[in-house]
Design a protein around this motif. Structure first.
Motif, mmCIF file in Angstrom:
data_model
loop_
_atom_site.group_PDB
_atom_site.id
_atom_site.type_symbol
_atom_site.label_atom_id
_atom_site.label_comp_id
_atom_site.label_asym_id
_atom_site.label_seq_id
_atom_site.Cartn_x
_atom_site.Cartn_y
_atom_site.Cartn_z
ATOM 1 N N GLN A 80 0.830 -1.199 0.000
ATOM 2 C CA GLN A 80 0.000 0.000 0.000
ATOM 3 C C GLN A 80 0.867 1.253 0.000
ATOM 4 O OE1 GLN A 80 -2.677 0.528 3.358
ATOM 5 N NE2 GLN A 80 -4.162 1.538 2.041
ATOM 6 N N GLU A 81 1.949 1.234 0.769
ATOM 7 C CA GLU A 81 2.873 2.370 0.788
ATOM 8 C C GLU A 81 3.525 2.603 -0.571
ATOM 9 O OE1 GLU A 81 5.500 1.384 4.008
ATOM 10 O OE2 GLU A 81 4.100 2.110 5.533
ATOM 11 N N LEU A 82 3.636 1.544 -1.369
ATOM 12 C CA LEU A 82 4.211 1.666 -2.709
ATOM 13 C C LEU A 82 3.170 2.105 -3.746
ATOM 14 C CD1 LEU A 82 6.510 -1.487 -2.700
ATOM 15 C CD2 LEU A 82 7.222 0.916 -2.573
ATOM 16 N N GLY A 83 1.916 2.227 -3.326
ATOM 17 C CA GLY A 83 0.898 2.763 -4.222
ATOM 18 C C GLY A 83 -0.256 1.854 -4.566
ATOM 19 N N ALA A 84 -0.271 0.637 -4.073
ATOM 20 C CA ALA A 84 -1.377 -0.273 -4.381
ATOM 21 C C ALA A 84 -2.619 0.097 -3.581
ATOM 22 C CB ALA A 84 -0.979 -1.714 -4.063
ATOM 23 N N SER A 85 -3.771 -0.188 -4.154
ATOM 24 C CA SER A 85 -5.035 -0.094 -3.429
ATOM 25 C C SER A 85 -5.267 -1.438 -2.749
ATOM 26 C CB SER A 85 -6.187 0.184 -4.389
ATOM 27 O OG SER A 85 -6.004 1.422 -5.025
ATOM 28 N N ILE A 86 -5.960 -1.421 -1.636
ATOM 29 C CA ILE A 86 -6.181 -2.638 -0.859
ATOM 30 C C ILE A 86 -7.657 -3.002 -0.878
ATOM 31 C CG2 ILE A 86 -5.928 -3.698 1.428
ATOM 32 C CD1 ILE A 86 -3.259 -2.911 -0.050
ATOM 33 N N ALA A 87 -7.923 -4.280 -1.107
ATOM 34 C CA ALA A 87 -9.293 -4.797 -1.087
ATOM 35 C C ALA A 87 -9.531 -5.541 0.223
ATOM 36 C CB ALA A 87 -9.515 -5.736 -2.272
ATOM 37 N N ASN A 88 -10.795 -5.680 0.590
ATOM 38 C CA ASN A 88 -11.156 -6.377 1.827
ATOM 39 C C ASN A 88 -11.217 -7.889 1.668
ATOM 40 O OD1 ASN A 88 -11.515 -4.054 3.490
ATOM 41 N ND2 ASN A 88 -13.398 -3.646 2.368
ATOM 42 N N ASN A 89 -11.359 -8.367 0.424
ATOM 43 C CA ASN A 89 -11.438 -9.803 0.170
ATOM 44 C C ASN A 89 -11.248 -10.060 -1.328
ATOM 45 O OD1 ASN A 89 -14.113 -9.590 -1.127
ATOM 46 N ND2 ASN A 89 -14.829 -9.130 0.956
ATOM 47 N N PRO A 90 -11.067 -11.318 -1.726
ATOM 48 C CA PRO A 90 -10.864 -11.623 -3.149
ATOM 49 C C PRO A 90 -12.046 -11.222 -4.037
ATOM 50 C CG PRO A 90 -10.118 -13.450 -1.803
ATOM 51 C CD PRO A 90 -10.824 -12.499 -0.879
ATOM 52 N N ALA A 91 -13.268 -11.339 -3.527
ATOM 53 C CA ALA A 91 -14.442 -10.951 -4.323
ATOM 54 C C ALA A 91 -14.393 -9.468 -4.679
ATOM 55 C CB ALA A 91 -15.727 -11.292 -3.572
ATOM 56 N N GLU A 92 -13.932 -8.640 -3.759
ATOM 57 C CA GLU A 92 -13.818 -7.201 -4.020
ATOM 58 C C GLU A 92 -12.763 -6.932 -5.092
ATOM 59 O OE1 GLU A 92 -12.529 -3.111 -1.747
ATOM 60 O OE2 GLU A 92 -13.430 -4.700 -0.530
ATOM 61 N N VAL A 93 -11.673 -7.679 -5.072
ATOM 62 C CA VAL A 93 -10.669 -7.547 -6.131
ATOM 63 C C VAL A 93 -11.319 -7.850 -7.476
ATOM 64 C CG1 VAL A 93 -8.494 -8.448 -7.070
ATOM 65 C CG2 VAL A 93 -8.728 -8.126 -4.598
ATOM 66 N N ALA A 94 -12.072 -8.940 -7.538
ATOM 67 C CA ALA A 94 -12.687 -9.382 -8.791
ATOM 68 C C ALA A 94 -13.683 -8.360 -9.347
ATOM 69 C CB ALA A 94 -13.373 -10.733 -8.589
ATOM 70 N N GLU A 95 -14.333 -7.593 -8.473
ATOM 71 C CA GLU A 95 -15.279 -6.564 -8.919
ATOM 72 C C GLU A 95 -14.588 -5.447 -9.680
ATOM 73 O OE1 GLU A 95 -17.050 -4.915 -5.433
ATOM 74 O OE2 GLU A 95 -18.495 -6.532 -5.221
ATOM 75 N N LYS A 96 -13.305 -5.209 -9.377
ATOM 76 C CA LYS A 96 -12.642 -3.984 -9.819
ATOM 77 C C LYS A 96 -11.657 -4.153 -10.975
ATOM 78 C CE LYS A 96 -13.120 -1.939 -5.270
ATOM 79 N NZ LYS A 96 -12.462 -1.326 -4.124
ATOM 80 N N VAL A 97 -11.323 -5.385 -11.343
ATOM 81 C CA VAL A 97 -10.291 -5.583 -12.363
ATOM 82 C C VAL A 97 -10.708 -6.648 -13.373
ATOM 83 C CG1 VAL A 97 -8.418 -4.913 -10.780
ATOM 84 C CG2 VAL A 97 -9.048 -7.318 -10.996
ATOM 85 N N ASP A 98 -9.989 -6.695 -14.495
ATOM 86 C CA ASP A 98 -10.243 -7.763 -15.464
ATOM 87 C C ASP A 98 -9.024 -8.650 -15.678
ATOM 88 O OD1 ASP A 98 -8.658 -6.149 -17.037
ATOM 89 O OD2 ASP A 98 -10.181 -5.722 -18.526
ATOM 90 N N LYS A 99 -8.034 -8.496 -14.792
ATOM 91 C CA LYS A 99 -6.875 -9.387 -14.749
ATOM 92 C C LYS A 99 -6.508 -9.585 -13.284
ATOM 93 C CE LYS A 99 -4.606 -6.537 -17.537
ATOM 94 N NZ LYS A 99 -5.715 -5.731 -17.888
ATOM 95 N N ILE A 100 -6.405 -10.855 -12.857
ATOM 96 C CA ILE A 100 -6.065 -11.153 -11.462
ATOM 97 C C ILE A 100 -4.965 -12.201 -11.444
ATOM 98 C CG2 ILE A 100 -6.876 -12.019 -9.228
ATOM 99 C CD1 ILE A 100 -9.722 -11.179 -10.082
ATOM 100 N N VAL A 101 -3.922 -11.919 -10.656
ATOM 101 C CA VAL A 101 -2.847 -12.883 -10.423
ATOM 102 C C VAL A 101 -2.989 -13.382 -8.997
ATOM 103 C CG1 VAL A 101 -0.340 -13.227 -10.325
ATOM 104 C CG2 VAL A 101 -1.315 -11.619 -11.994
ATOM 105 N N THR A 102 -2.929 -14.704 -8.823
ATOM 106 C CA THR A 102 -2.908 -15.269 -7.478
ATOM 107 C C THR A 102 -1.605 -16.029 -7.296
ATOM 108 O OG1 THR A 102 -4.195 -17.183 -8.250
ATOM 109 C CG2 THR A 102 -5.407 -15.415 -7.160
#
Length: 164
Positions: A80-102
């Motif tokens: 987060q200090e480097l500039g990333a946004s933080i999600a509360n859970n994986p489902a929230e990540v999926a709502e916001k992007v069209d590419k996900i790396v796990t």
């Protein structure tokens, strides 16, 4: 990431030549929601441990906006200090992007992150590219891939191995 996309489409679709692969990938990228002039679309990243943390930092260094999640909140502080946004859970990540790396430590973690109550597949958008770099049981990769396909997502099993 483009090399991964080309490899994925080459392996799963039959093309007559290399230029048709490039045309397909380019058309998909331009017609998708990630087409933006002068900027890069955000990438979701889940799993910021020994290997995932470095992978996520490299994406940030290359100018990709990140939306990150990890089960250990302390892992999120530096990213987060480097500039990333933080999600509360994986489902929230999926709502916001069209590419996900796990990048997760084991098969049960992958099942939970993708198929759990707050998993990626609860909110994944059709056409989302899911890249799992976890080293897991092939049967789990097939299970998650089948579930992703039912949601219209594209799953790429791209395991990495190595020591820290």
């Amino acid at each position: 990431m483009a090399a991964s996309l080309r490899r994925y489409f080459f392996c799963t679709k039959r093309f007559t030549n290399v230029s048709s692969i490039h045309t397909h990938v380019t058309t998909r990228r331009i017609s998708g929601s990630s087409a933006r002039m002068g900027s890069r679309a955000p990438v979701g990243f889940i799993g910021l441990g020994n290997m995932g943390g470095f992978m996520a930092k490299n994406l940030l260094k290359q100018g990709y906006p990140l939306i990150a999640f990890d089960v250990y909140p302390e892992s999120l502080i530096e990213i987060q200090e480097l500039g990333a946004s933080i999600a509360n859970n994986p489902a929230e990540v999926a709502e916001k992007v069209d590419k996900i790396v796990t990048m997760l430590p084991s098969s049960p973690n992958v099942i939970d992150v993708y198929l759990g109550n707050t998993g990626i597949l609860k909110n994944v958008n059709p056409g989302t590219l899911l890249i799992d770099s976890s080293t897991i049981d092939p049967a789990v990769a097939k299970q998650v891939s089948a579930a992703a396909e039912k949601k219209g997502a594209i799953m790429l099993d791209a395991p990495v191995s190595g020591g820290m």
